[in-house]
Design a protein around this motif. Sequence first.
Motif, PDB file in Angstrom:
ATOM      1  N   ASN A  11      47.029  35.495  45.469  1.00  0.00           N
ATOM      2  CA  ASN A  11      46.934  36.893  45.033  1.00  0.00           C
ATOM      3  C   ASN A  11      47.927  37.122  43.895  1.00  0.00           C
ATOM      4  OD1 ASN A  11      45.134  37.910  47.276  1.00  0.00           O
ATOM      5  ND2 ASN A  11      46.864  37.187  48.476  1.00  0.00           N
ATOM      6  N   GLU A  19      42.510  34.103  44.644  1.00  0.00           N
ATOM      7  CA  GLU A  19      41.394  34.762  45.315  1.00  0.00           C
ATOM      8  C   GLU A  19      41.309  36.237  44.941  1.00  0.00           C
ATOM      9  OE1 GLU A  19      41.733  34.087  49.492  1.00  0.00           O
ATOM     10  OE2 GLU A  19      41.841  31.902  49.287  1.00  0.00           O
ATOM     11  N   ALA A  20      42.430  36.802  44.483  1.00  0.00           N
ATOM     12  CA  ALA A  20      42.454  38.207  44.072  1.00  0.00           C
ATOM     13  C   ALA A  20      43.354  38.347  42.848  1.00  0.00           C
ATOM     14  CB  ALA A  20      42.958  39.092  45.209  1.00  0.00           C
ATOM     15  N   TYR A  48      44.792  41.397  40.157  1.00  0.00           N
ATOM     16  CA  TYR A  48      44.927  42.824  39.870  1.00  0.00           C
ATOM     17  C   TYR A  48      45.774  42.975  38.615  1.00  0.00           C
ATOM     18  CZ  TYR A  48      45.929  47.800  40.739  1.00  0.00           C
ATOM     19  OH  TYR A  48      46.040  49.166  40.635  1.00  0.00           O
ATOM     20  N   THR A  93      38.009  38.829  44.260  1.00  0.00           N
ATOM     21  CA  THR A  93      38.243  40.235  43.931  1.00  0.00           C
ATOM     22  C   THR A  93      39.032  40.336  42.638  1.00  0.00           C
ATOM     23  OG1 THR A  93      38.315  40.812  46.283  1.00  0.00           O
ATOM     24  CG2 THR A  93      39.235  42.400  44.741  1.00  0.00           C
TER      25      THR A  93
END
Length: 461
Positions: free
Chosen positions: A199, A228-229, A231, A256
Amino acid sequence: MPLSSTQPPTSTMELASPMQVLPSELLIEIFVFCTYNDAFFPLTLGSVCKLWRETVEFSPRIWQRISMADEGSIIRSRFLARTWASKSKPLPFDVDINAECADMILPLLAPLLPSISRWRHFTLTGEREEERTLLVSEEPATPCTDLVINFADYDSDDDETEGRATFTRQYPTSDRYTMTVWVHEIPASTILMPLDFTNLTIFECVFTGQHTHPLAVIDFLSVCPQLEAFYFWGWTHEDASLTTAPPTVHLPNLKTMTLKSTCMTRSLLTSIHAPSLTQLYLAHLNVDFQLPPYYSEDGDSEDEANDPSQSPSSDHATGMGLRTFLSRSRPALRVLEMDFSDMRTKDFRFVFSRLDVLEEFLIVASDMSDKVINLLKPYESCDSPVRVRLPNLKKLALYNCQRLSGDAIVEAVSARAEYTDANASSKLQTVSQVEVVDCEGFTSRHGQTLAKTLGNRLRLH
């Protein structure tokens, strides 16, 4: 005077050194004490004699303090970190870092992150100072899975650096840690090694004007293959576009992705290859100014629909980024949310025609026109009597879409629901929830009309 015949040779008369006859336990204690003043002393001790070398090599306690600095070769620092982490097994160890440049904290610590469950004490000196006692876990070693990168201006932010923690436990009783770094610039891949983070969060700082460039983000993503993510929360500075094609970064596990408040949308979406992506969130991407020129691709031509927009430049950039991303990655996207994020009508058509497994579509404060909502109606094509875009769509949410007329919403959604209700199958889903909230053209009369078709599947707030 000649030696007496009864006197032994000189070599046999020599007494053993006091250090040679010390019990090994006491010798180890002495060596451990030496490392308090010099973490690299085990290398010196091992070069004295065979006994000391063997004592150092096979005594994990002597290797329990790892010290690194951002002086000299990063390759040498990485080698030393791995050596100490290996030789101190299975014991916990202390980590001392001196980083005169905060951007070097992550490169220095990277080799030790897979062993963070064995960290006992962490000390940071240099541009930022910190001292922490970490949880030593008896569970199998787990890597540090979450990384947060914040941009910080240390010259104007000195008062706020005291309470910052590089490592925080994700839960009070968890042995998993989130790593947070405050940087001037994102570390380059040339001074990093492959990272195991799953992440990644990157925050630019609008308050101090600290920001990055899309190529720096793309370069950093290239050393995070396990993500996996992802932002990214930026701010809308105008210098974030490219005139040549960016490199492609492969993120096979990315599921994501969120891009918020940035003008880098096209650059990032164009460069990322993420075939496993299932959720995409685009927020606050609309800007009312002209973005810098971008290299030309198929689809860059004007939108034949000629729909006016309050953010034509960012609509173009977002749409082109999504076009390239979907064409390259072909992800099984199931959730697409667009909050203050728009595209041209031609881009909505392109995107809707390629998201065959999309289940949820939410759009907030969009300039989308009736031509876009009409794309959700069943239509005839040359190779099939009737087709439906987004055939697996279950949830549709329209918030503050002020250019949509109530009649167009009712017509498109009713036609879709009636057709999918009658023809639902494994390849064609019917809508299970429709939300229409604060759309100016959608009145209570339109709500009553649409409710006749949708029943309790319609939600009005």
